[in-house]
Design an enzyme around this catalytic site. Structure first.
Site, PDB file in Angstrom:
ATOM      1  N   GLY A   1       9.560  -3.928   0.546  1.00  0.00           N
ATOM      2  CA  GLY A   1       8.172  -3.520   0.294  1.00  0.00           C
ATOM      3  C   GLY A   1       7.991  -3.063  -1.142  1.00  0.00           C
TER       4      GLY A   1
ATOM      5  N   ARG B   1      -9.954  14.026  14.950  1.00  0.00           N
ATOM      6  CA  ARG B   1     -10.099  12.789  14.170  1.00  0.00           C
ATOM      7  C   ARG B   1      -8.738  12.420  13.565  1.00  0.00           C
ATOM      8  NH1 ARG B   1     -14.131  12.913  16.599  1.00  0.00           N
ATOM      9  NH2 ARG B   1     -16.283  12.744  15.843  1.00  0.00           N
TER      10      ARG B   1
ATOM     11  N   ASP C   1       9.837   5.956   1.040  1.00  0.00           N
ATOM     12  CA  ASP C   1      10.323   6.722   2.198  1.00  0.00           C
ATOM     13  C   ASP C   1      11.394   7.765   1.841  1.00  0.00           C
ATOM     14  OD1 ASP C   1       8.720   4.937   3.577  1.00  0.00           O
ATOM     15  OD2 ASP C   1      10.394   3.628   4.133  1.00  0.00           O
TER      16      ASP C   1
ATOM     17  N   THR D   1      12.110   3.253  -2.784  1.00  0.00           N
ATOM     18  CA  THR D   1      11.322   3.299  -1.546  1.00  0.00           C
ATOM     19  C   THR D   1      10.480   4.568  -1.519  1.00  0.00           C
ATOM     20  OG1 THR D   1      11.305   3.585   0.850  1.00  0.00           O
ATOM     21  CG2 THR D   1      13.345   4.167  -0.220  1.00  0.00           C
TER      22      THR D   1
ATOM     23  N   ARG E   1     -12.877  20.812  13.096  1.00  0.00           N
ATOM     24  CA  ARG E   1     -12.148  19.782  13.856  1.00  0.00           C
ATOM     25  C   ARG E   1     -10.632  19.897  13.694  1.00  0.00           C
ATOM     26  NH1 ARG E   1     -16.040  14.777  11.917  1.00  0.00           N
ATOM     27  NH2 ARG E   1     -17.431  14.857  13.707  1.00  0.00           N
TER      28      ARG E   1
ATOM     29  N   GLN F   1      -0.501   4.606   0.260  1.00  0.00           N
ATOM     30  CA  GLN F   1       0.645   5.377  -0.233  1.00  0.00           C
ATOM     31  C   GLN F   1       1.562   4.561  -1.142  1.00  0.00           C
ATOM     32  OE1 GLN F   1       2.105   7.961   3.481  1.00  0.00           O
ATOM     33  NE2 GLN F   1       0.890   6.197   4.039  1.00  0.00           N
TER      34      GLN F   1
ATOM     35  N   GLU G   1       5.003   8.547  10.613  1.00  0.00           N
ATOM     36  CA  GLU G   1       4.812   7.418  11.547  1.00  0.00           C
ATOM     37  C   GLU G   1       5.963   7.278  12.553  1.00  0.00           C
ATOM     38  OE1 GLU G   1       4.590   3.803   9.250  1.00  0.00           O
ATOM     39  OE2 GLU G   1       6.602   4.039   8.432  1.00  0.00           O
TER      40      GLU G   1
HETATM   41  O1  F6P Z   1       9.554   1.208   3.643  1.00  0.00           O
HETATM   42  C1  F6P Z   1       8.307   1.391   3.053  1.00  0.00           C
HETATM   43  C2  F6P Z   1       7.215   1.249   4.079  1.00  0.00           C
HETATM   44  O2  F6P Z   1       5.979   1.474   3.426  1.00  0.00           O
HETATM   45  C3  F6P Z   1       7.352   2.156   5.296  1.00  0.00           C
HETATM   46  O3  F6P Z   1       7.005   3.492   5.045  1.00  0.00           O
HETATM   47  C4  F6P Z   1       6.482   1.451   6.280  1.00  0.00           C
HETATM   48  O4  F6P Z   1       6.872   1.715   7.601  1.00  0.00           O
HETATM   49  C5  F6P Z   1       6.718   0.002   5.966  1.00  0.00           C
HETATM   50  O5  F6P Z   1       7.181  -0.048   4.630  1.00  0.00           O
HETATM   51  C6  F6P Z   1       5.500  -0.857   6.096  1.00  0.00           C
HETATM   52  O6  F6P Z   1       5.875  -2.184   5.905  1.00  0.00           O
HETATM   53  P1  F6P Z   1       4.850  -3.380   5.706  1.00  0.00           P
HETATM   54  O7  F6P Z   1       4.368  -3.326   4.275  1.00  0.00           O
HETATM   55  O8  F6P Z   1       5.655  -4.582   5.979  1.00  0.00           O
HETATM   56  O9  F6P Z   1       3.720  -3.164   6.658  1.00  0.00           O
END
Ligand code: F6P
Length: 369
Positions: free
Chosen positions: A10, A271, A133, A131, A168, A279, A227
């Site tokens: 990514g 919500r 992440d 990354t 909320r 991000q 997530e």
């Molecule tokens: O690894 C980076 C990331 O943005 C993750 O946080 C996320 O789960 C994933 O890639 C999303 O991947 P894609 O761009 O394939 O939807």
């Protein structure tokens, strides 16, 4: 010396800053010829590349995305373009024909895993940890993370004002895959009331308790959920599965699941905002520009010293390197006793658990942020 550069997996803010630093440094310091493979390992498989001269990498420091393009399904050991066949020998041959002395691979764990496997077949790699992440092993930071946290924190701030106006419960779902780094850092930076991360599976009763307490006192609640978060004894929420990808599972949707779990127990409206690829887009923060530049320069120096088979890393705030083998196929999770978890607990943020046993009265030295 002739060196290839690729960006895999990514995209992420700071990729162009690394490409610039690696190429400029190799051109100026080693008089190297540099080429850029297009779309990650796809470029190595299909021999798609472009020359990178000094002027080609000028003016890209602040740009988001990657000038080379990237691909998160191009795995030479299971190539989708050849019905899942192993075409790694073709990659080896292509590199020999191009007369490459080595390749700088900028990517996450998937990219480092492929680089490590190709290194064993004779293609020489230096890795640079990318990354949003922040989940690569043996490095305290990956570039892109700081930018993602800044964007997520801004989202928390904005949800706070609208949440307060309407009284909320506002849920923000962040990215991060199986690790909770983005949610935890943005949650602490934004002063969230509840932070839920994959490493600490939540008890819904505890989240309800935290929201009710806020309903009584402040009338609004901010929840940041990574997530990959999941209820205790439950499963992660999967958005989709991509069969022929090295990383087939796409997480996502826990924000809405959580809203449904909370609804029967709360008077307030709820919500959910799923922040998603916002991000990953746009210009890197100053910190990520500095980190990316230094990672790139360090990678170039590893190449100059012929220290292939290593990935640039940050340890105790200093640049170092680690063998690709140590990074491949691994994930760095948030330690439950880390400084940031302690910080959240210390200011009264709920982590969705009644049984977190963290002693806060003694100062603990040596924990890094
Ligand atoms: O690894 C980076 C990331 O943005 C993750 O946080 C996320 O789960 C994933 O890639 C999303 O991947 P894609 O761009 O394939 O939807």
């Amino acid at each position: 010396m002739k060196i290839g550069i690729l960006t895999g997996g990514g995209d992420c803010p700071g990729l162009n800053a690394v490409i610039r630093a690696v190429a400029k440094s190799l051109i100026l310091q080693c008089d190297a010829e540099v080429i850029g493979f297009r779309e990650g390992f796809l470029g190595m498989i299909e021999k798609k590349y472009l020359p990178l001269e000094y002027r080609d990498v000028s003016g890209i420091l602040t740009a988001g995305g990657t000038i080379l393009g990237t691909h998160n399904r191009a795995n030479p050991f299971e190539y989708f373009g050849a019905g899942g066949e192993d075409v790694s020998d073709r990659v080896v041959k292509n590199c020999q024909e191009l007369g490459l002395d080595g390749v700088v691979a900028i990517g996450g764990d998937g990219t480092m895993t492929i680089a490590h496997r190709l290194q064993k077949k004779g293609v020489r790699f230096v890795g640079v940890p990318k990354t949003i992440d922040n989940d690569l092993m043996h490095t305290e930071r990956t570039f892109g993370f700081d930018t993602a946290v800044a964007i997520a924190t801004d989202a928390v701030d904005r949800l706070q004002t609208t949440g307060q106006s309407h009284g909320r419960v506002m849920i923000l779902e962040t990215m991060g895959r199986y690790a909770g780094w983005i949610a935890l850092h943005a949650g602490v930076a934004g002063g969230a009331d509840v932070i839920l991360i994959p490493e600490i599976p939540y008890e819904i009763e505890e989240v309800v308790r935290a929201c009710k307490k806020r309903e009584k006192r402040q009338n609004f609640t901010i929840i940041v959920v990574g997530e990959g978060a999941k209820p205790r004894g439950g499963e992660q929420t999967v958005r989709e599965t991509i069969e022929d990808s090295p990383d087939p599972v796409r997480l996502g949707g826990i924000g809405n699941v959580l809203a449904e779990q909370l609804k029967p127990h709360l008077d307030s409206e709820i919500r959910t905002t799923v922040l998603g690829h916002i991000q990953r887009g746009g210009s890197p923060t100053a910190f990520d520009r500095i980190l990316s530049t230094n990672f790139g320069i360090y990678a170039a120096s590893l190449v100059a010293q012929e220290r292939f088979g290593e990935m640039v890393a940050l340890k105790d705030g200093a640049l170092t390197s680690i063998e690709l083998e140590q990074v491949a196929d691994k994930t760095r999770y948030v330690p439950v006793d880390s400084l940031m978890v302690r910080a959240a607990v210390a200011v009264g943020t709920s982590l969705g658990r009644s049984d977190l046993d963290i002693e806060l009265t003694e100062p603990v030295d040596g924990l890094t942020i």
